[in-house]
Design an enzyme around this catalytic site. Structure first.
Site, PDB file in Angstrom:
ATOM      1  N   HIS A 273       5.208  -3.227  14.149  1.00 30.42           N
ATOM      2  CA  HIS A 273       4.296  -3.936  13.245  1.00 30.42           C
ATOM      3  C   HIS A 273       4.893  -5.248  12.742  1.00 30.42           C
ATOM      4  CE1 HIS A 273       6.018  -2.648   9.281  1.00 30.42           C
ATOM      5  NE2 HIS A 273       6.353  -1.551   9.921  1.00 30.42           N
TER       6      HIS A 273
ATOM      7  N   ASP B 219      11.882  -4.647   8.406  1.00 25.72           N
ATOM      8  CA  ASP B 219      10.839  -3.654   8.659  1.00 25.72           C
ATOM      9  C   ASP B 219       9.532  -4.435   8.760  1.00 25.72           C
ATOM     10  OD1 ASP B 219       9.046  -1.553   8.658  1.00 25.72           O
ATOM     11  OD2 ASP B 219       9.318  -1.077   6.550  1.00 25.72           O
TER      12      ASP B 219
ATOM     13  N   GLU C 183       0.307  -2.275   9.121  1.00 25.29           N
ATOM     14  CA  GLU C 183       0.912  -0.937   9.135  1.00 25.29           C
ATOM     15  C   GLU C 183       1.285  -0.528   7.722  1.00 25.29           C
ATOM     16  OE1 GLU C 183       4.216   2.041   9.474  1.00 25.29           O
ATOM     17  OE2 GLU C 183       4.128   0.158   8.404  1.00 25.29           O
ATOM     18  N   GLU C 184       1.625  -1.512   6.883  1.00 21.93           N
ATOM     19  CA  GLU C 184       2.160  -1.217   5.551  1.00 21.93           C
ATOM     20  C   GLU C 184       1.084  -0.841   4.525  1.00 21.93           C
ATOM     21  OE1 GLU C 184       5.128  -0.705   4.978  1.00 21.93           O
ATOM     22  OE2 GLU C 184       6.413  -1.961   6.208  1.00 21.93           O
TER      23      GLU C 184
ATOM     24  N   ASP D   7       9.954   1.352  15.054  1.00 17.56           N
ATOM     25  CA  ASP D   7       9.891   1.095  13.608  1.00 17.56           C
ATOM     26  C   ASP D   7      11.189   1.568  12.966  1.00 17.56           C
ATOM     27  OD1 ASP D   7       9.000   0.423  11.097  1.00 17.56           O
ATOM     28  OD2 ASP D   7       7.095   1.481  11.264  1.00 17.56           O
TER      29      ASP D   7
ATOM     30  N   HIS E 105      12.198  -1.621   2.261  1.00 17.52           N
ATOM     31  CA  HIS E 105      11.212  -2.129   1.290  1.00 17.52           C
ATOM     32  C   HIS E 105      11.856  -2.827   0.097  1.00 17.52           C
ATOM     33  CE1 HIS E 105       7.427   0.088   2.899  1.00 17.52           C
ATOM     34  NE2 HIS E 105       8.210  -0.377   3.848  1.00 17.52           N
TER      35      HIS E 105
END
Ligand SMILES: [Zn+2]
Length: 379
Positions: A86, A204, A236-237, A261, A345
């Site tokens: 992603h 990410d 995707e998030e 991922d 994150h």
């Protein structure tokens, strides 16, 4: 007699270390803007890198960057593999402009809110086409200082509602230049650490877009019969599904789909059984979300090629593009390959270049050997 003066030879000029090629690729991919739903610039950057090794590239209807590298098989019935990483990142969305010119915001995707306080950000006005414009304003995320906090407040994490972006503008100017619905991203240049490791935003999952670029680069030098679709997927998030993975699976109709991922890397405060060693190779996930034949072949390829890897058992949903790939169409055998990342994150997501390289090599070799893979269920 006076002694002749000793001359000290001039010091040799310090050799500048060669920049790591993988990390430079990761830098180009991660420094672009692209929170979920606003990926245009990030997708264009991904498309440009994938195009270097692909036969065709395009941006599809939802904004994913799709690259096709054709295999050497003949005939109209072509075998296809989908690679999905992603391209969206977590970000912030402006929800209100306060009388003092301060911007209130909410998150796009799940930030670790503890790390937002004191961050530098860019505020990007969004065009009427829904794209972050080139124009951007610097800002910082402020909150009530400890002096004004009650005991209870200073003992707890400052909630998102109490944070705001200060762009230095009065309310009138802020309202002229910025509107509700504009986005903000953390201003975090990639930091090179020792041992070819790097920290930054959007690792990410753009470090895994780099994995796809490398896999295509390897495949350019060998014969492979399957067609390879490498897709930098959008959204995707979001948390409700993996939109780009779902739509590209319908679009490509692949025989196998592999998500790439990040997984959690080891760090002092995390439980050992929940994390994987950084720099010791990508993980190959197994569990109900993944097809056993794909998992087995990935493991075998890693063993045969002496590529370091780690086994990641995932009991339920993997929380990756592999979820949507698996249950799209009439069902697609799925796999998941994950380079470990620290501090997921946050603006300092940390990767090891070696894990990115190994994941790229693993996927290329896996694809090269696909001719005899058996996907039927068997005893
Ligand atoms: Zn991810």
């Amino acid at each position: 007699m006076p002694q002749p003066k000793k001359t000290i030879p001039p010091a040799a000029p310090e050799k500048k270390p060669e920049p790591n090629k993988t990390l430079e690729l990761v830098r180009r991919l991660t420094q672009t803007v692209g929170p979920s739903g606003y990926e245009h610039h990030a997708a264009l950057a991904a498309q440009a890198e994938l195009a270097k090794h692909a036969d065709e590239v395009r941006i599809d209807k939802v904004g994913s960057a799709v690259a096709l590298k054709r295999g050497c098989q003949k005939g109209p019935l072509r075998k296809k593999i989908l690679l999905a990483a992603h391209v969206d990142e977590i970000g912030l969305l402006v929800t209100r402009i306060e009388p003092g010119g301060f911007l209130r915001f909410t998150e796009i995707g799940g930030f670790d809110t503890r790390v937002l306080l004191g961050q530098e950000v860019w505020v990007h006005p969004v065009s009427r086409h829904g794209v972050a414009t080139e124009l951007k304003y610097p800002g910082i995320i402020g909150a009530k200082p400890p002096h004004f906090q009650s005991r209870e407040e200073s003992d707890s994490v400052i909630p998102l509602e109490d944070l705001y972006i200060d762009v230095g503008m009065d309310a009138g100017t802020a309202r002229q230049r910025i509107t509700v619905g504009d986005i903000a991203t953390i201003r975090a240049p990639m930091v090179l650490l020792k041992n070819d490791r790097a920290a930054g935003k959007a690792m990410d999952d753009r470090a895994c877009v780099a994995v796809m670029v490398q896999a295509l680069e390897h495949l350019r030098k060998v014969n492979h019969s399957w067609d390879v679709y490498a897709v930098a997927t959008v959204q995707e998030e979001e948390g409700w599904g993996c939109l780009g993975a779902l739509t590209s699976t319908y679009n490509v109709r692949p025989d196998i789909g592999i998500a790439i991922d990040g997984t959690h890397a080891d760090m002092p405060v995390a439980a050992e059984h929940e994390t994987f060693a950084l720099g010791k190779g990508p993980t190959i996930a197994m569990g109900p979300n993944l097809h056993p034949a794909v998992v087995e072949r990935l493991k075998q390829t890693a063993r045969d090629q002496e590529i370091p890897w780690q086994l990641e058992p995932v009991a339920g949903v993997t929380g990756t593009d592999a979820m949507d790939i698996q249950v799209a169409l009439e069902g697609v055998p799925a796999g998941l390959v994950s380079p470990p990342m620290r501090y997921m994150h946050t603006p300092v997501e940390t990767i090891a270049a070696a894990d990115i390289d190994r994941a790229g090599r693993l996927l290329a070799r896996f694809i090269q050997d696909l001719d005899d893979i058996k996907l039927e269920w068997q005893d």
